[in-house]
Write a protein that holds these residues in place. Structure first.
Motif, mmCIF file in Angstrom:
data_model
loop_
_atom_site.group_PDB
_atom_site.id
_atom_site.type_symbol
_atom_site.label_atom_id
_atom_site.label_comp_id
_atom_site.label_asym_id
_atom_site.label_seq_id
_atom_site.Cartn_x
_atom_site.Cartn_y
_atom_site.Cartn_z
ATOM 1 N N PRO A 1 61.087 92.286 -77.481
ATOM 2 C CA PRO A 1 61.447 93.304 -76.489
ATOM 3 C C PRO A 1 60.539 93.284 -75.255
ATOM 4 O O PRO A 1 60.997 93.577 -74.146
ATOM 5 N N ARG A 2 59.268 92.920 -75.439
ATOM 6 C CA ARG A 2 58.365 92.832 -74.288
ATOM 7 C C ARG A 2 58.848 91.739 -73.339
ATOM 8 O O ARG A 2 58.885 91.913 -72.121
ATOM 9 N N TRP A 3 59.255 90.607 -73.882
ATOM 10 C CA TRP A 3 59.766 89.516 -73.048
ATOM 11 C C TRP A 3 61.098 89.907 -72.406
ATOM 12 O O TRP A 3 61.366 89.561 -71.257
ATOM 13 N N GLU A 4 61.942 90.618 -73.163
ATOM 14 C CA GLU A 4 63.214 91.075 -72.588
ATOM 15 C C GLU A 4 62.962 92.029 -71.418
ATOM 16 O O GLU A 4 63.654 91.978 -70.401
ATOM 17 N N TYR A 5 61.962 92.882 -71.564
ATOM 18 C CA TYR A 5 61.585 93.804 -70.492
ATOM 19 C C TYR A 5 61.129 93.022 -69.267
ATOM 20 O O TYR A 5 61.511 93.327 -68.137
ATOM 21 N N LEU A 6 60.321 91.989 -69.480
ATOM 22 C CA LEU A 6 59.844 91.167 -68.372
ATOM 23 C C LEU A 6 61.001 90.410 -67.707
ATOM 24 O O LEU A 6 61.046 90.290 -66.474
ATOM 25 N N ILE A 7 61.929 89.918 -68.512
ATOM 26 C CA ILE A 7 63.111 89.243 -67.967
ATOM 27 C C ILE A 7 63.890 90.219 -67.088
ATOM 28 O O ILE A 7 64.321 89.878 -65.984
ATOM 29 N N ALA A 8 64.060 91.446 -67.574
ATOM 30 C CA ALA A 8 64.775 92.468 -66.799
ATOM 31 C C ALA A 8 64.071 92.734 -65.473
ATOM 32 O O ALA A 8 64.720 92.833 -64.425
ATOM 33 N N LYS B 1 71.229 94.636 -68.372
ATOM 34 C CA LYS B 1 71.523 94.043 -69.687
ATOM 35 C C LYS B 1 70.232 93.812 -70.477
ATOM 36 O O LYS B 1 70.138 94.161 -71.662
ATOM 37 N N TYR B 2 69.208 93.262 -69.828
ATOM 38 C CA TYR B 2 67.970 92.972 -70.552
ATOM 39 C C TYR B 2 67.135 94.229 -70.792
ATOM 40 O O TYR B 2 66.434 94.327 -71.791
ATOM 41 N N TYR B 3 67.216 95.218 -69.907
ATOM 42 C CA TYR B 3 66.570 96.503 -70.207
ATOM 43 C C TYR B 3 67.211 97.120 -71.446
ATOM 44 O O TYR B 3 66.513 97.644 -72.322
ATOM 45 N N ASP B 4 68.533 97.053 -71.530
ATOM 46 C CA ASP B 4 69.243 97.592 -72.700
ATOM 47 C C ASP B 4 68.840 96.855 -73.973
ATOM 48 O O ASP B 4 68.683 97.474 -75.026
ATOM 49 N N ARG B 5 68.679 95.545 -73.878
ATOM 50 C CA ARG B 5 68.246 94.778 -75.049
ATOM 51 C C ARG B 5 66.824 95.159 -75.452
ATOM 52 O O ARG B 5 66.522 95.284 -76.642
ATOM 53 N N ILE C 1 65.438 98.070 -74.970
ATOM 54 C CA ILE C 1 65.554 99.399 -75.575
ATOM 55 C C ILE C 1 65.989 99.279 -77.031
ATOM 56 O O ILE C 1 65.449 99.950 -77.914
ATOM 57 N N ALA C 2 66.947 98.410 -77.286
ATOM 58 C CA ALA C 2 67.487 98.262 -78.639
ATOM 59 C C ALA C 2 66.482 97.637 -79.605
ATOM 60 O O ALA C 2 66.480 97.960 -80.798
ATOM 61 N N HIS C 3 65.588 96.781 -79.109
ATOM 62 C CA HIS C 3 64.693 96.043 -80.003
ATOM 63 C C HIS C 3 63.275 96.600 -80.102
ATOM 64 O O HIS C 3 62.556 96.275 -81.038
ATOM 65 N N THR C 4 62.859 97.413 -79.154
ATOM 66 C CA THR C 4 61.460 97.821 -79.127
ATOM 67 C C THR C 4 61.125 98.871 -80.185
ATOM 68 O O THR C 4 61.977 99.669 -80.583
ATOM 69 N N VAL D 1 56.930 104.039 -75.381
ATOM 70 C CA VAL D 1 56.633 104.020 -73.950
ATOM 71 C C VAL D 1 57.498 102.966 -73.260
ATOM 72 O O VAL D 1 58.066 103.211 -72.195
ATOM 73 N N MET D 2 57.617 101.786 -73.893
ATOM 74 C CA MET D 2 58.466 100.741 -73.322
ATOM 75 C C MET D 2 59.920 101.210 -73.265
ATOM 76 O O MET D 2 60.619 100.977 -72.275
ATOM 77 N N GLU D 3 60.371 101.890 -74.304
ATOM 78 C CA GLU D 3 61.747 102.373 -74.324
ATOM 79 C C GLU D 3 62.005 103.361 -73.191
ATOM 80 O O GLU D 3 63.016 103.282 -72.488
ATOM 81 N N VAL D 4 61.075 104.272 -72.982
ATOM 82 C CA VAL D 4 61.216 105.281 -71.936
ATOM 83 C C VAL D 4 61.287 104.615 -70.559
ATOM 84 O O VAL D 4 62.170 104.909 -69.750
#
Length: 195
Positions: free
Chosen positions: A12-19, A33-37, A39-42, A46-49
């Protein structure tokens, strides 16, 4: 590289960075799309928020209002869960930011108040919440409230120099304005009683 993530939190950290990179490149659909991913995996609240907040900010779809409402409801569900009790101040602060995204300053003030109540010893978050309340009050010309909120903002807890300077610059003038408004209101009340 997402399939090669070593830990449960790396993906999820990498997905956040991709987003974030897609958002910087102006490709908002893929960023959402990658923020949503993320959110789903973290498992990091704090990252989700922040993923939710960033996703709301860049979402340009025609369903923005329902998208914002859905995310706001998800944030408030998070705040009710016991596992997020230590993050309620951040969640409510983010809910206030979401309300500002849909031009609802009254709703934002409500969530900022709850953020302050939930912040406990988190002086940084409390200062940021007071600062946002002060700025909102100042922008709506509610100078008495703005003065009180700026006075409650602990400058040392703020991290951005521009924010510190704004508080320092506005406090003295607002104190004078606030004192004079209170005197005027008192005199008006006394004159109504006397009449």
């Amino acid at each position: 590289a997402l399939d090669d993530a070593d830990t449960r939190q790396d993906k999820p950290r990498w997905e956040y960075l991709i987003a974030q990179m897609y958002a910087l490149a102006g490709n908002n659909d893929l960023a959402v799309k990658y923020y949503d991913r993320a959110i789903a995996h973290t498992v990091d609240p704090v990252m989700e928020v922040y993923a939710r907040l960033n996703s709301i900010r860049i979402n340009n779809s025609g369903k923005k209002e329902s998208f914002i409402q859905d995310n706001l409801e998800d944030l408030l569900k998070m705040a009710k869960k016991d596992k997020y009790v230590n993050y309620r101040d951040i969640i409510y602060y983010t809910a206030a930011k979401v309300e500002l995204e849909r031009n609802n300053p009254a709703g934002a003030l409500k969530w900022l108040q709850k953020s302050i109540e939930a912040s406990g010893n988190n002086q940084k978050q409390k200062a940021e919440s007071y600062l946002l309340m002060a700025d909102l009050s100042y922008d709506t010309k509610s100078y008495v409230n703005a003065s009180g909120y700026y006075d409650s903002t602990v400058i040392e807890a703020l991290t951005i120099d521009k924010d510190k300077q704004r508080v320092t610059d506005r406090r003295p003038a607002l104190k004078t304005i606030s004192t004079n408004i209170k005197k005027i209101n008192l005199q008006d009340s006394l004159q109504r009683i006397a009449a």
